[in-house]
Design a protein around this motif. Structure first.
Motif, PDB file in Angstrom:
ATOM      1  N   TYR A  62      -4.350  -3.964  -0.376  1.00  0.00           N
ATOM      2  CA  TYR A  62      -5.560  -4.121   0.438  1.00  0.00           C
ATOM      3  C   TYR A  62      -6.010  -5.572   0.446  1.00  0.00           C
ATOM      4  O   TYR A  62      -6.413  -6.116   1.456  1.00  0.00           O
ATOM      5  CB  TYR A  62      -6.702  -3.280  -0.135  1.00  0.00           C
ATOM      6  CG  TYR A  62      -6.594  -1.817   0.149  1.00  0.00           C
ATOM      7  CD1 TYR A  62      -6.587  -1.362   1.459  1.00  0.00           C
ATOM      8  CD2 TYR A  62      -6.525  -0.900  -0.882  1.00  0.00           C
ATOM      9  CE1 TYR A  62      -6.496  -0.012   1.732  1.00  0.00           C
ATOM     10  CE2 TYR A  62      -6.431   0.448  -0.620  1.00  0.00           C
ATOM     11  CZ  TYR A  62      -6.415   0.899   0.685  1.00  0.00           C
ATOM     12  OH  TYR A  62      -6.325   2.219   0.942  1.00  0.00           O
TER      13      TYR A  62
ATOM     14  N   GLY B  60       1.852   3.089  -3.496  1.00  0.00           N
ATOM     15  CA  GLY B  60       1.238   4.413  -3.568  1.00  0.00           C
ATOM     16  C   GLY B  60       2.277   5.491  -3.811  1.00  0.00           C
ATOM     17  O   GLY B  60       2.090   6.395  -4.636  1.00  0.00           O
TER      18      GLY B  60
ATOM     19  N   LEU C 197       0.832  -1.202   0.000  1.00  0.00           N
ATOM     20  CA  LEU C 197       0.000   0.000   0.000  1.00  0.00           C
ATOM     21  C   LEU C 197       0.863   1.247   0.000  1.00  0.00           C
ATOM     22  O   LEU C 197       0.663   2.167  -0.799  1.00  0.00           O
ATOM     23  CB  LEU C 197      -0.865   0.008   1.255  1.00  0.00           C
ATOM     24  CG  LEU C 197      -2.097  -0.885   1.201  1.00  0.00           C
ATOM     25  CD1 LEU C 197      -2.741  -0.947   2.563  1.00  0.00           C
ATOM     26  CD2 LEU C 197      -3.053  -0.310   0.192  1.00  0.00           C
ATOM     27  N   LEU C 198       1.849   1.270   0.918  1.00  0.00           N
ATOM     28  CA  LEU C 198       2.617   2.503   1.074  1.00  0.00           C
ATOM     29  C   LEU C 198       3.612   2.692  -0.069  1.00  0.00           C
ATOM     30  O   LEU C 198       3.651   3.750  -0.705  1.00  0.00           O
ATOM     31  CB  LEU C 198       3.331   2.488   2.432  1.00  0.00           C
ATOM     32  CG  LEU C 198       2.337   2.409   3.593  1.00  0.00           C
ATOM     33  CD1 LEU C 198       3.061   2.333   4.918  1.00  0.00           C
ATOM     34  CD2 LEU C 198       1.398   3.612   3.582  1.00  0.00           C
TER      35      LEU C 198
ATOM     36  N   SER D  60      -2.417   4.983   3.996  1.00  0.00           N
ATOM     37  CA  SER D  60      -2.416   4.605   2.584  1.00  0.00           C
ATOM     38  C   SER D  60      -3.543   5.305   1.846  1.00  0.00           C
ATOM     39  O   SER D  60      -3.426   5.624   0.667  1.00  0.00           O
ATOM     40  CB  SER D  60      -2.556   3.103   2.455  1.00  0.00           C
ATOM     41  OG  SER D  60      -3.899   2.747   2.681  1.00  0.00           O
TER      42      SER D  60
ATOM     43  N   SER E 147      -3.085   7.385  -1.536  1.00  0.00           N
ATOM     44  CA  SER E 147      -3.822   7.221  -2.797  1.00  0.00           C
ATOM     45  C   SER E 147      -4.555   8.507  -3.145  1.00  0.00           C
ATOM     46  O   SER E 147      -4.682   8.866  -4.325  1.00  0.00           O
ATOM     47  CB  SER E 147      -4.757   6.020  -2.742  1.00  0.00           C
ATOM     48  OG  SER E 147      -5.425   5.967  -1.528  1.00  0.00           O
TER      49      SER E 147
ATOM     50  N   ALA F 288      -0.445  -0.939  -5.466  1.00  0.00           N
ATOM     51  CA  ALA F 288      -0.861  -0.465  -4.154  1.00  0.00           C
ATOM     52  C   ALA F 288      -2.196  -1.080  -3.752  1.00  0.00           C
ATOM     53  O   ALA F 288      -2.366  -1.573  -2.643  1.00  0.00           O
ATOM     54  CB  ALA F 288      -0.958   1.052  -4.167  1.00  0.00           C
TER      55      ALA F 288
END
Lengths: 96, 469, 301, 97
Positions: free
Chosen positions: B299, B276, B272-273, B408, B412, B295
């Motif tokens: 999830y 992104g 995610l991090l 996150s 985004s 990214a």
């Protein structure tokens, strides 16, 4: 009779192995491509021929002996063709 | 089951037909995906009415035969695949210049259907391999620029297949079974099983572009033709993900789920991090969308990890919602990005300056899809994220994870708003670009659908909670 | 314990490992390709030794024949450039040794694990109508895998077809090679047909036969004895998809009219399987020929 | 008999790791293709060895390997065509020796 055949077959197999080993050493040690080709094809044709003879004598049925003979013919012919092609390619390369 | 098989056969035969007679590819594929969608919906209705179904192919006894199984989730994915295929082919039949595309797209559809229905470890290997070869061929359709990324994609995915196959070999050596449902009753947590699970997970993570094994994805997805990028991002990466989810939720022995869950959750947060951040930094438009896929898949990994670690049923629902919402949003985003790239004739993000005035509908589609990716209410992305976050708040121990998810979201939001703010800048004076209004609206359609998911949120969540065991 | 059989095992194993490492790391790429071809032959020997003659046939036709031609063709076009700098670093090598050790530890206990599936396969074999268990598995128990495998082959062709490298000049065939091909190809065709025919009862089958036919076609094509095998020719196109199309049609028809997907109706299963095998052989042969020696210069249809 | 199988399993894991190593360190596309094929051979060797556990070899595993063989030759062909398209030099150089 049987005893003699077994001995002959052993001799033939040993001769085949000898030619193969000699061919392999030749392939590794000979200086240029023509000598190497010579060593390899001789080993293929003669060595394999002796092996086929040796195993053919011991074959239980003439079918398998005939099959081995066909295989030997094919191998001999294809090794002749590939040897020719390699030598010829080498020649072309040299001319350029 | 028969409806599901019809849904699989239609694209298969269409693909073969298009190889024979390569004319009118677009209309044929639109027709076949409509029919396939209808069949998939029929199979969904059937399976919801009469419960799970399984069929042993060829009528051979269990163990020996390959088993196809149909559960609500498979049927849903079947319908989802047909829907995305329909949306993309509607858009692409206006723009396509390459006849080779249509046959491959149909075969891709059939492959995915085969993957959703299969329930056999080795059969999955064959479908995965088919999936990679089709995808690689489709990426290479874009010509010179895309060949090296396609080759790289192929090598990594072959490596991944070999990891997976070795895992399958170990499983077969240990249990003597390839049928997934029988295996799920047999597995125990010994070294062989752990190693097999590790190998299969690594292989599937490469194929599914899960961080940190995602390196092939951004170049391949961004260099491919627009429609191919959309299909790859929306559907293809979901195939390995589906198998990974099934393996871990059903087949993995209890002793392993804890560790596996922790690993997946941590990787998910990193995805995610880092994904992104890369998406925020890249100068190219389509690469930005591709990194956002990396990214967003975080999830899914996080949801799977939480499910395994804390046995939270809700997160499994969140996972499937993410898959659906991301698929729709990403389709829209890629189509809009491709449309804008075509209008401005430039691949860079900075070319979008003033796009809100010059290409308003495409830009709107991009922003709407981006809203779902961020998780703005009331979109499908919001539903999924809410379901994921809710159980995290109950326990103080889980707050760091909740914090990471919120962070996150900010990341985004950053990469989507970077585009949107550029678009609302003043347009440079120049000749008015040629626009294709129909294409733009077709690009918007999936984004509207993902926001439409919110309208049916309650029944959707209730239903998914019931079926997603 | 160092008896005769052990000596053979060790020779095979050491040869496999040495040839594998040599083929990847040979300084000269040409030598690497030759090593790889020999690796394939030794692998075929190993399959025979481990009781898998079906695989040995396929492996020999594939590794020594078709993959070899593919590798040489690619080598001629790509060239040796950028292949020598090979900085030997210690970390990856150690890492991979560790991986090998780990794998060994995992695989170790499996060697004593019995499996129930072979017994079941053998017990159900009479119902399949063939005597060769491998063919029985491929066309009956796991027919769905085989169908998808045909699709994989087709897709590889579709993917390669879209790429258009620079046209290459046709080499002038040498008379001896041409003459030899004229002699060899009928033999190969005969042998392919024989493999197909005996596939029901003895090692052999559609794939081995198809590979054999393809080898013959490639040989003729390289000698300029065969006219262009071009995708734009509808017959060629029809042949490439025929195997998959027939198999899928049978699957769909059995689901629609019969007892279920790929559930051959009793009584016709033998004829159906023979039909599938023959058509699949032709299809596989065409696809492999196009993959290895397809016309490179043609544009999209 | 089991000892022989263990030996072949050892060879199989070595082949797999050697292919992996080649894929990691090699840059030239041909070397990478060969490395992938070596890895494949490693997996196949493991499968065939496992098939030889019983006195009657396991036909299911043999069929799996045969399917895998077809898949691997397809992938190899595609990779080589892609590699040729990506890296082909304008003038083909003589490549022997």
């Amino acid at each position: 009779m049987n005893e003699i055949m077994v001995w002959i077959s052993w001799l033939a197999v040993m001769a085949g192995v000898f030619f193969f080993v000699a061919g392999a050493i030749g392939l590794a040690r000979f200086p240029d491509i023509h000598c190497r080709l010579h060593a390899v094809t001789k080993a293929d044709t003669l060595g394999m021929g002796f092996l086929v003879l040796g195993f053919g004598i011991r074959a239980e049925h003439w079918h398998s002996a005939a099959l081995m003979l066909v295989i030997w013919l094919l191998v001999a012919a294809s090794s002749a063709v590939s040897c020719h092609l390699l030598a010829r390619y080498e020649q072309l390369e040299d001319e350029q | 089951m028969n409806f599901a098989l019809v849904s699989l056969s239609i694209p298969l035969f269409t693909g073969l037909l298009l190889l024979m007679i390569p004319r009118y590819g677009g209309p044929w594929v639109v027709l076949s995906s409509t029919l396939s969608l209808a069949a998939a919906v029929a199979s969904l209705v059937e399976v919801v009415d009469s419960g799970n179904q399984a069929v042993l192919l060829g009528g051979w006894p269990e163990l020996l035969a390959i088993r196809l199984h149909l559960e609500p989730i498979n049927a849903l994915l079947l319908a989802f695949t047909a829907l995305i295929q329909l949306l993309v082919s509607l858009y692409w039949s206006r723009n396509c210049r390459n006849d080779g595309f249509w046959a491959l797209a149909s075969l891709l559809h059939a492959t995915l259907a085969a993957l959703w229905l299969s329930g056999d470890l080795f059969n999955w290997y064959v479908t995965l391999e088919l999936l990679s070869l089709v995808s690689v061929s489709m990426v290479a359709l874009a010509g010179k620029d895309s060949i090296k990324p396609a080759l790289n994609y192929l090598f990594l995915s072959l490596l991944a297949s070999l990891c997976y196959l070795l895992g399958v070999a170990i499983i077969y050596g240990r249990y003597g079974v390839l049928d997934f449902q029988i295996l799920s009753r047999m597995t125990v947590g010994d070294t062989s099983t752990a190693m097999a699970m590790l190998l299969m997970t690594l292989g599937l993570m490469v194929k599914g572009a899960l961080w940190p094994l995602h390196l092939w994805l951004p170049p391949a997805h961004s260099r491919a033709p627009t429609a191919v990028s959309a299909l790859l991002s929306a559907l293809v990466v979901k195939g390995p993900l589906f198998i990974l989810t099934l393996l871990w939720t059903r087949m993995a022995p209890m002793e392993l789920t804890d560790k596996g869950g922790e690993f997946l959750a941590v990787m998910g947060v990193f995805a995610l991090l880092v994904g992104g951040w890369c998406s925020f930094r890249t100068p190219l438009l389509k690469e930005m969308v591709a990194y956002s896929t990396v990214a967003q898949l975080g999830y899914v990994m996080l949801a799977l990890g939480l499910m395994l670690q804390w046995q939270l049923r809700e997160t499994l629902v969140a996972l499937w919602l993410f898959v659906l919402a991301h698929g729709l949003a990403k389709t829209s985003m890629f189509l809009a990005a491709g449309e804008m790239q075509r209008i401005f004739g430039n691949k860079r993000v900075t070319a979008l300056r003033g796009a809100s005035q010059t290409a308003p509908v495409a830009m709107f589609a991009f922003a709407v899809a981006g809203g779902s990716l961020i998780g703005l209410p009331p979109s499908g992305g919001f539903l999924a994220k809410w379901l994921l976050l809710e159980p995290l708040f109950y326990d103080l121990q889980r707050w760091p994870l909740a914090f990471a998810v919120l962070l996150s979201t900010l990341v985004s939001a950053a990469y989507v708003f970077r585009i949107v703010t550029l678009a609302f800048d003043r347009a440079e004076r120049g000749q008015a670009p040629s626009r294709d209004r129909v294409s733009e609206w077709l690009a918007l359609l999936p984004a509207l659908l993902v926001w439409g998911m919110a309208l049916v949120s309650e029944p959707l969540i209730l239903w998914l909670t019931r079926v997603a065991q | 314990m160092m008896g005769g059989p052990w000596l053979f095992d060790i020779a095979l194993g050491v040869l496999l490992v040495v040839l594998a490492i040599a083929s990847i790391h040979a300084r000269n790429l040409y030598a690497g390709v030759v090593m790889f071809i020999s690796f394939g032959l030794v692998a075929a020997l190993t399959w025979t030794y481990l009781g898998a003659p079906d695989l040995a046939l396929a492996e020999a036709a594939i590794s020594a024949g078709l993959t070899g031609v593919l590798l040489f063709a690619a080598l001629a076009r790509i060239g040796n450039t950028g292949s020598t700098p090979f900085t030997p670093r210690r970390l990856p090598a150690l890492l991979c040794l560790a991986v090998a050790g780990l794998l060994m530890v995992t695989l170790w206990p499996l060697a004593r694990n019995p499996s129930v599936l072979p017994g079941m396969a053998m017990a159900n074999l009479p119902r399949t109508g063939v005597d060769n268990p491998v063919t029985g598995v491929l066309l009956n128990f796991r027919a769905w895998d085989t169908l998808l495998e045909l699709a994989v082959l087709l897709v590889a062709l579709l993917g390669s077809r879209g790429l258009r490298p620079t046209p290459e000049e046709e080499p002038v065939p040498w008379p001896l090679l041409t003459a030899w091909s004229r002699l060899l190809v009928p033999l190969l065709t005969l042998f392919g047909g024989y493999l197909l025919w005996r596939g029901g009862n003895w090692p052999g089958g559609a794939f081995q036969a198809g590979a054999m036919l393809a080898a013959g076609a490639v040989l003729l094509r390289l000698n300029g004895l065969l006219p262009e095998v071009a995708w734009r020719n509808p017959v060629v196109r029809g042949l490439t998809i025929a195997g998959l199309a027939l198999f899928a049609t049978i699957a769909a028809l059995t689901a629609w009219l019969g007892d279920g997907w790929l559930n051959y109706p009793p009584g016709t299963d033998n004829a159906l399987m023979m039909l599938i095998e023959i058509i699949a052989t032709l299809s596989i042969a065409t696809v492999l020929t196009l993959l290895v020696a397809g016309n490179k210069t043609e544009l999209e249809p | 008999m089991t000892d022989t199988l263990l030996f072949y399993l050892l060879v199989a894991s070595f082949l797999w790791a050697a292919g992996l190593h080649g894929l990691i360190v090699a840059r030239h596309v041909l070397r990478r293709v060969i490395a992938v094929n070596i890895m494949t051979a490693g997996v196949f060797l493991a499968l065939v060895t496992l098939a030889a556990r019983a006195p009657e070899p396991d036909p299911v595993l043999h069929a799996l390997v045969l399917t895998g063989l077809v898949i691997s030759v397809s992938a190899t062909a595609l990779a080589l065509h892609l590699g040729t398209a990506a890296f082909s030099t304008e003038k083909p150089e003589p490549t022997t020796r």
